[in-house]
Design a protein around this motif. Structure first.
Motif, PDB file in Angstrom:
ATOM      1  N   ASN A  12       0.828  -1.205   0.000  1.00 33.06           N
ATOM      2  CA  ASN A  12       0.000   0.000   0.000  1.00 33.06           C
ATOM      3  C   ASN A  12       0.862   1.255   0.000  1.00 33.06           C
ATOM      4  OD1 ASN A  12      -2.451  -1.336  -0.068  1.00 33.06           O
ATOM      5  ND2 ASN A  12      -2.750  -1.265   2.138  1.00 33.06           N
ATOM      6  N   LYS A  13       1.914   1.238   0.803  1.00 36.63           N
ATOM      7  CA  LYS A  13       2.802   2.394   0.901  1.00 36.63           C
ATOM      8  C   LYS A  13       3.606   2.591  -0.389  1.00 36.63           C
ATOM      9  CE  LYS A  13       6.381   4.272   3.862  1.00 36.63           C
ATOM     10  NZ  LYS A  13       7.285   4.007   4.970  1.00 36.63           N
ATOM     11  N   GLU A  14       4.187   1.525  -0.900  1.00 35.49           N
ATOM     12  CA  GLU A  14       5.054   1.616  -2.086  1.00 35.49           C
ATOM     13  C   GLU A  14       4.280   1.901  -3.377  1.00 35.49           C
ATOM     14  OE1 GLU A  14       8.369   1.497  -2.527  1.00 35.49           O
ATOM     15  OE2 GLU A  14       8.747   1.294  -0.389  1.00 35.49           O
ATOM     16  N   LEU A  15       3.099   1.299  -3.516  1.00 37.93           N
ATOM     17  CA  LEU A  15       2.365   1.370  -4.779  1.00 37.93           C
ATOM     18  C   LEU A  15       1.142   2.278  -4.735  1.00 37.93           C
ATOM     19  CD1 LEU A  15       2.480  -2.445  -5.625  1.00 37.93           C
ATOM     20  CD2 LEU A  15       4.043  -0.636  -6.415  1.00 37.93           C
ATOM     21  N   ARG A  16       0.952   2.940  -3.588  1.00 42.08           N
ATOM     22  CA  ARG A  16      -0.202   3.826  -3.399  1.00 42.08           C
ATOM     23  C   ARG A  16      -1.526   3.096  -3.650  1.00 42.08           C
ATOM     24  NH1 ARG A  16       3.103   6.694  -6.852  1.00 42.08           N
ATOM     25  NH2 ARG A  16       4.628   7.908  -5.760  1.00 42.08           N
ATOM     26  N   LEU A  17      -1.600   1.896  -3.096  1.00 34.10           N
ATOM     27  CA  LEU A  17      -2.822   1.107  -3.151  1.00 34.10           C
ATOM     28  C   LEU A  17      -3.542   1.229  -1.818  1.00 34.10           C
ATOM     29  CD1 LEU A  17      -1.460  -2.170  -4.815  1.00 34.10           C
ATOM     30  CD2 LEU A  17      -2.684  -0.307  -5.935  1.00 34.10           C
ATOM     31  N   ARG A  18      -4.705   0.645  -1.738  1.00 33.85           N
ATOM     32  CA  ARG A  18      -5.463   0.601  -0.481  1.00 33.85           C
ATOM     33  C   ARG A  18      -5.985  -0.818  -0.256  1.00 33.85           C
ATOM     34  NH1 ARG A  18      -8.229   5.798  -2.243  1.00 33.85           N
ATOM     35  NH2 ARG A  18      -6.889   7.402  -1.395  1.00 33.85           N
ATOM     36  N   LEU A  19      -5.083  -1.774  -0.362  1.00 32.70           N
ATOM     37  CA  LEU A  19      -5.468  -3.166  -0.142  1.00 32.70           C
ATOM     38  C   LEU A  19      -5.964  -3.345   1.284  1.00 32.70           C
ATOM     39  CD1 LEU A  19      -2.368  -4.797  -1.821  1.00 32.70           C
ATOM     40  CD2 LEU A  19      -4.720  -5.085  -2.622  1.00 32.70           C
ATOM     41  N   CYS A  20      -7.051  -4.065   1.445  1.00 33.60           N
ATOM     42  CA  CYS A  20      -7.536  -4.419   2.777  1.00 33.60           C
ATOM     43  C   CYS A  20      -8.048  -5.858   2.720  1.00 33.60           C
ATOM     44  CB  CYS A  20      -8.606  -3.457   3.267  1.00 33.60           C
ATOM     45  SG  CYS A  20     -10.052  -3.355   2.219  1.00 33.60           S
ATOM     46  N   ARG A  21      -8.176  -6.452   3.878  1.00 35.46           N
ATOM     47  CA  ARG A  21      -8.567  -7.856   3.951  1.00 35.46           C
ATOM     48  C   ARG A  21      -9.903  -8.072   3.247  1.00 35.46           C
ATOM     49  NH1 ARG A  21      -6.110 -12.639   6.090  1.00 35.46           N
ATOM     50  NH2 ARG A  21      -7.784 -14.126   5.924  1.00 35.46           N
ATOM     51  N   TYR A  22      -9.926  -9.050   2.357  1.00 37.78           N
ATOM     52  CA  TYR A  22     -11.144  -9.376   1.611  1.00 37.78           C
ATOM     53  C   TYR A  22     -12.089 -10.169   2.503  1.00 37.78           C
ATOM     54  CZ  TYR A  22     -13.874 -10.503  -2.584  1.00 37.78           C
ATOM     55  OH  TYR A  22     -14.871 -10.607  -3.515  1.00 37.78           O
ATOM     56  N   LYS A  23     -13.375 -10.047   2.263  1.00 38.41           N
ATOM     57  CA  LYS A  23     -14.366 -10.692   3.125  1.00 38.41           C
ATOM     58  C   LYS A  23     -14.271 -12.215   3.084  1.00 38.41           C
ATOM     59  CE  LYS A  23     -17.735 -10.262  -0.549  1.00 38.41           C
ATOM     60  NZ  LYS A  23     -18.810  -9.510  -1.077  1.00 38.41           N
ATOM     61  N   ASN A  24     -13.817 -12.784   1.974  1.00 35.64           N
ATOM     62  CA  ASN A  24     -13.665 -14.236   1.849  1.00 35.64           C
ATOM     63  C   ASN A  24     -12.226 -14.589   1.536  1.00 35.64           C
ATOM     64  OD1 ASN A  24     -16.493 -14.616   2.075  1.00 35.64           O
ATOM     65  ND2 ASN A  24     -16.724 -14.176  -0.097  1.00 35.64           N
ATOM     66  N   ASP A  25     -11.748 -15.663   2.127  1.00 41.92           N
ATOM     67  CA  ASP A  25     -10.436 -16.182   1.771  1.00 41.92           C
ATOM     68  C   ASP A  25     -10.545 -16.936   0.446  1.00 41.92           C
ATOM     69  OD1 ASP A  25      -9.166 -15.227   4.038  1.00 41.92           O
ATOM     70  OD2 ASP A  25      -9.484 -17.060   5.175  1.00 41.92           O
ATOM     71  N   LYS A  26      -9.427 -17.095  -0.216  1.00 38.36           N
ATOM     72  CA  LYS A  26      -9.374 -17.917  -1.429  1.00 38.36           C
ATOM     73  C   LYS A  26      -9.374 -19.371  -0.967  1.00 38.36           C
ATOM     74  CE  LYS A  26      -8.662 -16.656  -5.118  1.00 38.36           C
ATOM     75  NZ  LYS A  26      -9.551 -16.305  -6.187  1.00 38.36           N
ATOM     76  N   GLU A  27     -10.312 -20.161  -1.485  1.00 37.39           N
ATOM     77  CA  GLU A  27     -10.453 -21.549  -1.037  1.00 37.39           C
ATOM     78  C   GLU A  27     -10.006 -22.540  -2.096  1.00 37.39           C
ATOM     79  OE1 GLU A  27     -14.233 -22.657   0.522  1.00 37.39           O
ATOM     80  OE2 GLU A  27     -14.154 -21.148   2.100  1.00 37.39           O
ATOM     81  N   LEU A  28      -9.426 -23.620  -1.621  1.00 38.74           N
ATOM     82  CA  LEU A  28      -9.033 -24.745  -2.458  1.00 38.74           C
ATOM     83  C   LEU A  28      -9.453 -25.993  -1.712  1.00 38.74           C
ATOM     84  CD1 LEU A  28      -7.475 -25.831  -4.951  1.00 38.74           C
ATOM     85  CD2 LEU A  28      -5.418 -25.776  -3.550  1.00 38.74           C
TER      86      LEU A  28
END
Length: 152
Positions: free
Chosen positions: A32-48
């Motif tokens: 987020n700091k380096e790329l000026r993004l605003r990533l935040c935890r997604y409501k669902n995890d990626k499932e396998l």
């Protein structure tokens, strides 16, 4: 008579593999700091789902960049929580989400064709960061298991 559907329904994606010793939430902060993004935890995890072992849940972070019209995701490739079929307590496992890219700890990706300016900027910024050992663009077509990452 046999009918074979040969349509390609895959959404194009640009994927970067990242090797870093940081936990997912710290790497998210760095990105987020380096790329000026605003990533935040997604409501669902990626499932396998693995028939013999159970359900694996990989952490995932999300950001919708309205200005660039891109949906960014940071997905863990290692250290998933496994929920065994026998309903015992979940445990941490090192089974990778994308087995043929098991050396990568994380994937930073967006669902679109490659955008050269963004890709160059991303690579140059992250290669200079002391917390990221490696960042490289992944050839999506060359990976056997990349669908585990890209499928919703």
């Amino acid at each position: 008579m046999k009918i074979k559907l040969d349509a390609d329904f895959n959404t194009p994606a640009t994927v970067f593999g990242i090797i870093s010793d940081l936990p997912d939430y710290r790497l998210c902060y760095v990105l987020n700091k380096e790329l000026r993004l605003r990533l935040c935890r997604y409501k669902n995890d990626k499932e396998l789902v693995l028939k013999n072992k159970g359900r694996l849940c990989f952490s995932e972070f999300y950001y919708h960049d309205v200005a660039a019209m891109l949906e960014w995701r940071l997905t863990s490739n290692k250290y998933a929580l496994i929920y065994p079929n026998d309903n015992t307590e979940p445990q941490i496992t090192a089974i990778p989400l994308v087995a043929d890219l098991k050396t990568m700890n994380y994937f930073l990706w967006y669902a679109d064709d490659p955008i050269p300016e963004i890709n160059r900027d991303l690579t140059s910024r992250l290669q200079k960061n002391r917390y990221i050992r490696t960042v490289q663009q992944i050839e999506v077509e060359a990976s056997k298991n990349i669908d585990n990452l890209l499928v919703e």
